[in-house]
Design a protein around this motif. Structure first.
Motif, PDB file in Angstrom:
ATOM      1  N   SER A  54     -36.206  31.354  40.803  1.00 21.24           N
ATOM      2  CA  SER A  54     -35.895  29.918  40.650  1.00 21.24           C
ATOM      3  C   SER A  54     -37.141  29.067  40.847  1.00 21.24           C
ATOM      4  CB  SER A  54     -34.827  29.498  41.665  1.00 21.24           C
ATOM      5  OG  SER A  54     -33.627  30.213  41.450  1.00 21.24           O
ATOM      6  N   ALA A  55     -37.947  29.440  41.831  1.00 28.23           N
ATOM      7  CA  ALA A  55     -39.187  28.690  42.095  1.00 28.23           C
ATOM      8  C   ALA A  55     -40.131  28.767  40.897  1.00 28.23           C
ATOM      9  CB  ALA A  55     -39.867  29.238  43.346  1.00 28.23           C
ATOM     10  N   THR A  56     -40.197  29.952  40.285  1.00 29.45           N
ATOM     11  CA  THR A  56     -41.057  30.122  39.101  1.00 29.45           C
ATOM     12  C   THR A  56     -40.568  29.260  37.941  1.00 29.45           C
ATOM     13  OG1 THR A  56     -41.516  32.407  39.778  1.00 29.45           O
ATOM     14  CG2 THR A  56     -42.013  31.821  37.501  1.00 29.45           C
ATOM     15  N   LEU A  57     -39.254  29.230  37.737  1.00 30.83           N
ATOM     16  CA  LEU A  57     -38.689  28.419  36.654  1.00 30.83           C
ATOM     17  C   LEU A  57     -38.978  26.928  36.857  1.00 30.83           C
ATOM     18  CD1 LEU A  57     -35.157  30.024  36.124  1.00 30.83           C
ATOM     19  CD2 LEU A  57     -37.135  30.226  34.626  1.00 30.83           C
ATOM     20  N   LEU A  58     -38.739  26.454  38.059  1.00 31.70           N
ATOM     21  CA  LEU A  58     -38.956  25.028  38.346  1.00 31.70           C
ATOM     22  C   LEU A  58     -40.427  24.657  38.266  1.00 31.70           C
ATOM     23  CD1 LEU A  58     -36.506  24.618  41.366  1.00 31.70           C
ATOM     24  CD2 LEU A  58     -36.124  23.870  39.013  1.00 31.70           C
ATOM     25  N   ARG A  59     -41.289  25.547  38.732  1.00 32.17           N
ATOM     26  CA  ARG A  59     -42.733  25.260  38.786  1.00 32.17           C
ATOM     27  C   ARG A  59     -43.369  25.238  37.397  1.00 32.17           C
ATOM     28  NH1 ARG A  59     -43.710  28.832  42.182  1.00 32.17           N
ATOM     29  NH2 ARG A  59     -44.361  30.505  40.786  1.00 32.17           N
ATOM     30  N   THR A  60     -42.893  26.118  36.498  1.00 35.54           N
ATOM     31  CA  THR A  60     -43.570  26.282  35.202  1.00 35.54           C
ATOM     32  C   THR A  60     -42.907  25.521  34.059  1.00 35.54           C
ATOM     33  OG1 THR A  60     -42.260  28.283  34.774  1.00 35.54           O
ATOM     34  CG2 THR A  60     -44.402  28.573  35.833  1.00 35.54           C
ATOM     35  N   ASN A  61     -41.731  24.924  34.264  1.00 41.84           N
ATOM     36  CA  ASN A  61     -41.028  24.265  33.170  1.00 41.84           C
ATOM     37  C   ASN A  61     -41.891  23.194  32.505  1.00 41.84           C
ATOM     38  OD1 ASN A  61     -38.573  23.581  31.624  1.00 41.84           O
ATOM     39  ND2 ASN A  61     -38.771  21.638  32.704  1.00 41.84           N
ATOM     40  N   GLY A  62     -41.985  23.282  31.167  1.00 44.83           N
ATOM     41  CA  GLY A  62     -42.738  22.289  30.401  1.00 44.83           C
ATOM     42  C   GLY A  62     -44.220  22.557  30.332  1.00 44.83           C
ATOM     43  N   LYS A  63     -44.725  23.574  31.026  1.00 44.98           N
ATOM     44  CA  LYS A  63     -46.162  23.868  31.031  1.00 44.98           C
ATOM     45  C   LYS A  63     -46.490  24.959  30.024  1.00 44.98           C
ATOM     46  CE  LYS A  63     -46.776  22.571  35.874  1.00 44.98           C
ATOM     47  NZ  LYS A  63     -47.224  22.995  37.203  1.00 44.98           N
ATOM     48  N   MET A  64     -47.751  24.967  29.570  1.00 46.56           N
ATOM     49  CA  MET A  64     -48.204  25.996  28.640  1.00 46.56           C
ATOM     50  C   MET A  64     -48.685  27.208  29.441  1.00 46.56           C
ATOM     51  SD  MET A  64     -47.516  24.587  25.802  1.00 46.56           S
ATOM     52  CE  MET A  64     -48.202  25.821  24.719  1.00 46.56           C
ATOM     53  N   LEU A  65     -48.153  28.374  29.105  1.00 46.37           N
ATOM     54  CA  LEU A  65     -48.497  29.604  29.820  1.00 46.37           C
ATOM     55  C   LEU A  65     -49.156  30.587  28.875  1.00 46.37           C
ATOM     56  CD1 LEU A  65     -45.140  30.149  31.754  1.00 46.37           C
ATOM     57  CD2 LEU A  65     -47.203  29.021  32.595  1.00 46.37           C
ATOM     58  N   TYR A  66     -50.215  31.248  29.347  1.00 49.41           N
ATOM     59  CA  TYR A  66     -50.895  32.281  28.566  1.00 49.41           C
ATOM     60  C   TYR A  66     -50.239  33.633  28.860  1.00 49.41           C
ATOM     61  CZ  TYR A  66     -54.663  29.164  27.118  1.00 49.41           C
ATOM     62  OH  TYR A  66     -55.394  28.153  26.545  1.00 49.41           O
ATOM     63  N   ILE A  67     -49.640  34.237  27.823  1.00 47.62           N
ATOM     64  CA  ILE A  67     -49.056  35.573  28.018  1.00 47.62           C
ATOM     65  C   ILE A  67     -50.030  36.666  27.565  1.00 47.62           C
ATOM     66  CG2 ILE A  67     -46.676  34.784  27.845  1.00 47.62           C
ATOM     67  CD1 ILE A  67     -46.678  35.730  24.932  1.00 47.62           C
ATOM     68  N   LYS A  68     -51.010  36.281  26.734  1.00 49.89           N
ATOM     69  CA  LYS A  68     -52.116  37.148  26.327  1.00 49.89           C
ATOM     70  C   LYS A  68     -53.349  36.265  26.219  1.00 49.89           C
ATOM     71  CE  LYS A  68     -49.700  40.907  23.982  1.00 49.89           C
ATOM     72  NZ  LYS A  68     -49.560  41.653  22.716  1.00 49.89           N
ATOM     73  N   PRO A  69     -54.552  36.835  26.159  1.00 47.70           N
ATOM     74  CA  PRO A  69     -55.768  36.008  26.113  1.00 47.70           C
ATOM     75  C   PRO A  69     -55.748  34.909  25.069  1.00 47.70           C
ATOM     76  CG  PRO A  69     -56.365  38.302  26.403  1.00 47.70           C
ATOM     77  CD  PRO A  69     -54.880  38.270  26.229  1.00 47.70           C
ATOM     78  N   LYS A  70     -55.162  35.170  23.879  1.00 44.82           N
ATOM     79  CA  LYS A  70     -55.171  34.169  22.817  1.00 44.82           C
ATOM     80  C   LYS A  70     -53.775  33.679  22.437  1.00 44.82           C
ATOM     81  CE  LYS A  70     -59.480  35.767  20.728  1.00 44.82           C
ATOM     82  NZ  LYS A  70     -60.152  36.246  19.498  1.00 44.82           N
ATOM     83  N   ILE A  71     -52.778  34.032  23.252  1.00 43.16           N
ATOM     84  CA  ILE A  71     -51.406  33.627  22.932  1.00 43.16           C
ATOM     85  C   ILE A  71     -50.834  32.837  24.107  1.00 43.16           C
ATOM     86  CG2 ILE A  71     -49.077  34.435  22.381  1.00 43.16           C
ATOM     87  CD1 ILE A  71     -50.334  36.962  21.225  1.00 43.16           C
ATOM     88  N   LYS A  72     -50.342  31.636  23.836  1.00 39.69           N
ATOM     89  CA  LYS A  72     -49.736  30.840  24.897  1.00 39.69           C
ATOM     90  C   LYS A  72     -48.401  30.273  24.413  1.00 39.69           C
ATOM     91  CE  LYS A  72     -52.432  26.670  23.802  1.00 39.69           C
ATOM     92  NZ  LYS A  72     -53.327  25.633  24.344  1.00 39.69           N
ATOM     93  N   VAL A  73     -47.488  30.106  25.362  1.00 39.92           N
ATOM     94  CA  VAL A  73     -46.158  29.590  25.043  1.00 39.92           C
ATOM     95  C   VAL A  73     -45.802  28.473  26.012  1.00 39.92           C
ATOM     96  CG1 VAL A  73     -45.321  31.749  24.067  1.00 39.92           C
ATOM     97  CG2 VAL A  73     -45.058  31.331  26.508  1.00 39.92           C
ATOM     98  N   LYS A  74     -44.831  27.670  25.626  1.00 38.81           N
ATOM     99  CA  LYS A  74     -44.381  26.591  26.482  1.00 38.81           C
ATOM    100  C   LYS A  74     -43.138  27.050  27.240  1.00 38.81           C
ATOM    101  CE  LYS A  74     -43.256  21.659  26.455  1.00 38.81           C
ATOM    102  NZ  LYS A  74     -43.074  20.458  25.637  1.00 38.81           N
TER     103      LYS A  74
END
Length: 429
Positions: A54-74
């Protein structure tokens, strides 16, 4: 801080819950450390999710995250988690029972071997009306890879989870006349060199007379022949080997055995010399030297005949019939893989095998690639092809199963008689 929502509200729709999740995340990211703890407690009670998650969901919502060096998702807290990555499923549940039936008729072959032989079994089962496939299902079955077969059968294989004393005595006579051949000295480029062994059917009771299976395997092609013998007397062993040699689709050039007295004797040595067959033996206590036939002792004899005690005339006749079907079934329709290369890297051993092929196809390939093929060998090949075209793998498997059921029935009746006899003896005493 003003409370976000009344968390005791029941009957909220999914859209309403998602809006509340967003409000939680927005307030959580703006709040101080103490306030975050309170918001997180309320969110966990409301959502029923794990606290760390739950903490991870609340903390990261709406932010851009890098899942690979050149790939990022919202990151989005409102995702329901039902989306599955990867391609759509090709093989539906309707195909699994059909695949299991084919697997059973192939004697539970592994994926690599079944992928090669499945066409014969599918065509046979379709002709007999034991399975029904639409054109789409047929195409799926034919295109199914080895790894897919193993994956689809993984649950079924878990249902089937299933040591033996040696009955041979060392033959001390004539050892100096029979040369030793080790595993590394085998020439795998020529057909006709056989390894021989005996398998006892004593049922873990070593006293009295009981039957033996004579097992012979060609090193090059994996062609296997098995005969039932009344005992391991030299006369039966020599007669059995002679019978096998006459039935083989190629000329025998050599025979290699262990050091048991049933092989190391003047009878077999004289027979080999008369028929211009090279007779060799392996090193004592080194089963690896005879590995080609040792592996068949389980995969052919034990798997199909089991560990019961066989010692009656009726059992002998049934075993003789079973082996007559088994030689056709295993040699024509069960592919084998030959070890090509073995490399040791540290403590690990890496093995490389060739493509799975039936012994029948390996024999045909060998002679079709042989430029100096004789007329006798051509006749062998023609007879072998005629024999192959006449047999049906599923009919053979049904006949083998019928023989197995007869054997089990006889063995159980014999066990009951023995129990009753022991009981009557005990009461008399």
């Amino acid at each position: 801080m003003e409370m976000l929502v009344n968390l005791k509200i029941l009957g909220l729709s999914m859209d309403e819950k998602k809006n509340i999740y967003k409000r939680f995340a927005t307030e959580y990211q703006k709040a101080s450390k103490k306030e975050k703890s309170k918001i997180l407690d309320e969110f966990v009670r409301f959502s029923g999710l794990n606290r760390n998650y739950s903490a991870t969901l609340l903390r990261t919502n709406g932010k851009m995250l890098y899942i690979k060096p050149k790939i990022k998702v919202k990151a989005d807290i409102t995702k329901d988690g039902k989306h599955k990555r990867g391609r759509k499923r090709i093989y539906d549940e309707e195909l699994i029972p059909i695949l299991i039936k084919i697997w059973e008729y192939s004697s539970c072959a592994c994926g690599k071997r079944l992928a090669v032989s499945k066409e014969d079994f599918i065509m046979s089962l379709l002709e007999q009306g034991k399975i029904h496939l639409s054109s789409e299902q047929f195409n799926k079955m034919m295109s199914m890879s080895a790894s897919t077969i193993d994956r689809l059968l993984s649950k079924e294989k878990k249902k089937y989870r299933f040591k033996n004393r040696s009955k041979t005595k060392p033959g001390t006579l004539l050892k100096h006349q029979i040369p030793i051949k080790t595993f590394s000295e085998w020439d795998n480029t020529q057909v006709g060199f056989l390894q021989a062994d005996l398998v006892s059917h004593d049922g873990s009771i070593g006293k009295g007379e009981f039957f033996y299976s004579l097992n012979l395997t060609d090193v090059k092609t994996g062609w296997n022949e098995t005969l039932i013998l009344k005992n391991k007397a030299r006369i039966w062993v020599v007669k059995g080997i002679d019978k096998v040699i006459k039935s083989l689709p190629f000329k025998v050039l050599g025979i290699d055995s262990d050091n048991g007295s049933e092989f190391i004797n003047s009878h077999l040595l004289s027979y080999c010399e008369a028929n211009k067959i090279t007779f060799t033996r392996n090193r004592p206590y080194k089963k690896d030297d005879n590995c080609y036939v040792e592996e068949k002792n389980y995969s052919i004899v034990r798997r199909f005949v089991g560990y019961y005690r066989y010692d009656t005339e009726e059992e002998f006749n049934i075993l003789e019939e079973l082996y007559s079907y088994l030689r056709l079934y295993t040699n024509h329709f069960l592919p084998v893989m030959k070890l090509q290369e073995k490399t040791k890297i540290g403590s690990k051993v890496k093995k490389k095998y060739d493509a799975p092929k039936t012994p029948y196809k390996r024999v045909l390939e060998y002679y079709s690639n042989n430029v100096n093929i004789t007329e006798e060998e051509k006749t062998f090949m023609e007879k072998l092809k005629e024999e192959h075209n006449k047999i049906d793998p599923c009919i053979l498997k049904d006949k083998i199963t019928e023989c197995q059921k007869k054997l089990i029935k006889l063995c159980r009746e014999k066990q009951r008689r023995n129990v009753n006899l022991n009981y009557n003896t005990d009461t008399l005493e």
